[in-house]
Motif scaffolding. Structure first.
Motif, PDB file in Angstrom:
ATOM      1  N   LYS A 153     100.537  38.414  39.185  1.00 21.80           N
ATOM      2  CA  LYS A 153     100.099  39.543  38.501  1.00 21.80           C
ATOM      3  C   LYS A 153      99.402  40.600  39.317  1.00 21.80           C
ATOM      4  O   LYS A 153      98.824  40.282  40.410  1.00 21.80           O
ATOM      5  N   VAL A 154      99.854  41.851  38.983  1.00 14.04           N
ATOM      6  CA  VAL A 154      99.387  43.026  40.108  1.00 14.04           C
ATOM      7  C   VAL A 154      98.675  43.903  39.019  1.00 14.04           C
ATOM      8  O   VAL A 154      98.891  44.341  37.894  1.00 14.04           O
ATOM      9  N   GLU A 155      97.847  44.970  39.872  1.00 10.57           N
ATOM     10  CA  GLU A 155      97.130  45.987  39.324  1.00 10.57           C
ATOM     11  C   GLU A 155      97.941  47.185  39.868  1.00 10.57           C
ATOM     12  O   GLU A 155      98.070  47.447  41.020  1.00 10.57           O
ATOM     13  N   THR A 156      98.101  48.186  38.934  1.00 18.26           N
ATOM     14  CA  THR A 156      99.021  49.199  39.295  1.00 18.26           C
ATOM     15  C   THR A 156      98.396  50.732  38.550  1.00 18.26           C
ATOM     16  O   THR A 156      98.082  50.562  37.270  1.00 18.26           O
ATOM     17  N   ASP A 157      98.506  51.526  39.152  1.00 19.44           N
ATOM     18  CA  ASP A 157      97.972  52.892  38.729  1.00 19.44           C
ATOM     19  C   ASP A 157      99.121  53.795  37.862  1.00 19.44           C
ATOM     20  O   ASP A 157      98.559  54.262  36.947  1.00 19.44           O
TER      21      ASP A 157
END
Length: 212
Positions: A153-157
């Motif tokens: 799971k990743v956080e992305t702008d």
């Protein structure tokens, strides 16, 4: 990697802190793959669902009331009872601080084989490392939140297109091919095309404790 909206599973962390209450999420979530444990408290023994385990404590879904300050013990399959104290209670969830920190690396490694000899999927492990994702001609800078052998799971702008084939390169790890399974609210789930071998992932997570 399981659906962000429909599944939930036990998360492991190397933090020494007791897990805090998680944000409430809408929508139906299946809890069948949460790790089951035994909770021994003032009312005796009961089953519970482990939501999050760290070196310093855990968060569990319970089926009876437990008061702040109550001394309890947690039994996990294949591990000795872990004693601790209830530090918070919110709805059906409680946070337990262990009397003595546990070795999360050893706990993860002990799950490499089940009693019947089958090799299970590795649980999700909390991480906080930078990564890049290549999707076609575009390159995204992201931050990883948790990882398993099957996905991350990743956080992305910038939102990643659901269903797209990507290549993710994490710090000090080889590029991995995968597909975007879900994307929304600044987060995205990527399923790897091939599962990462257990030993390789553990070596990346804690290179000072796991060799080969």
């Amino acid at each position: 990697m399981l659906s962000h909206e429909e599944h939930e599973e036990t998360t492991y962390s190397f933090s020494s802190e007791t897990p805090e209450p998680s944000e409430r999420r809408t929508g139906r979530r299946h809890m069948t793959i949460l790790r089951v444990g035994g909770l021994i408290g003032s009312r005796g023994r009961e089953l519970c669902l482990i939501r999050n385990i760290s070196a310093g404590g855990l968060m569990a879904h319970v089926y009876s009331r437990h008061a702040h300050g109550e001394h309890v013990a947690i039994e996990l399959k294949g591990n000795k009872p872990i004693e601790g104290v209830v530090r918070w209670a919110e709805g059906s969830n409680i946070g337990i601080q262990f009397d003595t920190p546990i070795d999360v690396a050893e706990m993860l490694s002990s799950q490499a084989l089940l009693d019947n000899g089958w090799t299970p999927r590795m649980p999700r492990v909390e991480v906080d490392r930078l990564a890049t994702i290549r999707c076609g001609a575009r390159l995204y800078g992201v931050n990883t939140h948790d990882i398993s052998q099957g996905g991350v799971k990743v956080e992305t702008d910038e939102p990643l297109p659901a269903g797209a084939q990507v290549v993710i390169t994490m710090e000090r790890f080889r590029p991995l091919q995968g597909a975007v399974r879900w994307s929304g609210d600044g987060l995205a789930g990527i399923a790897f095309n091939q599962a990462i071998p257990f030993g390789e992932l553990m070596t990346w997570l804690i290179p000072d404790k796991v060799k080969g």
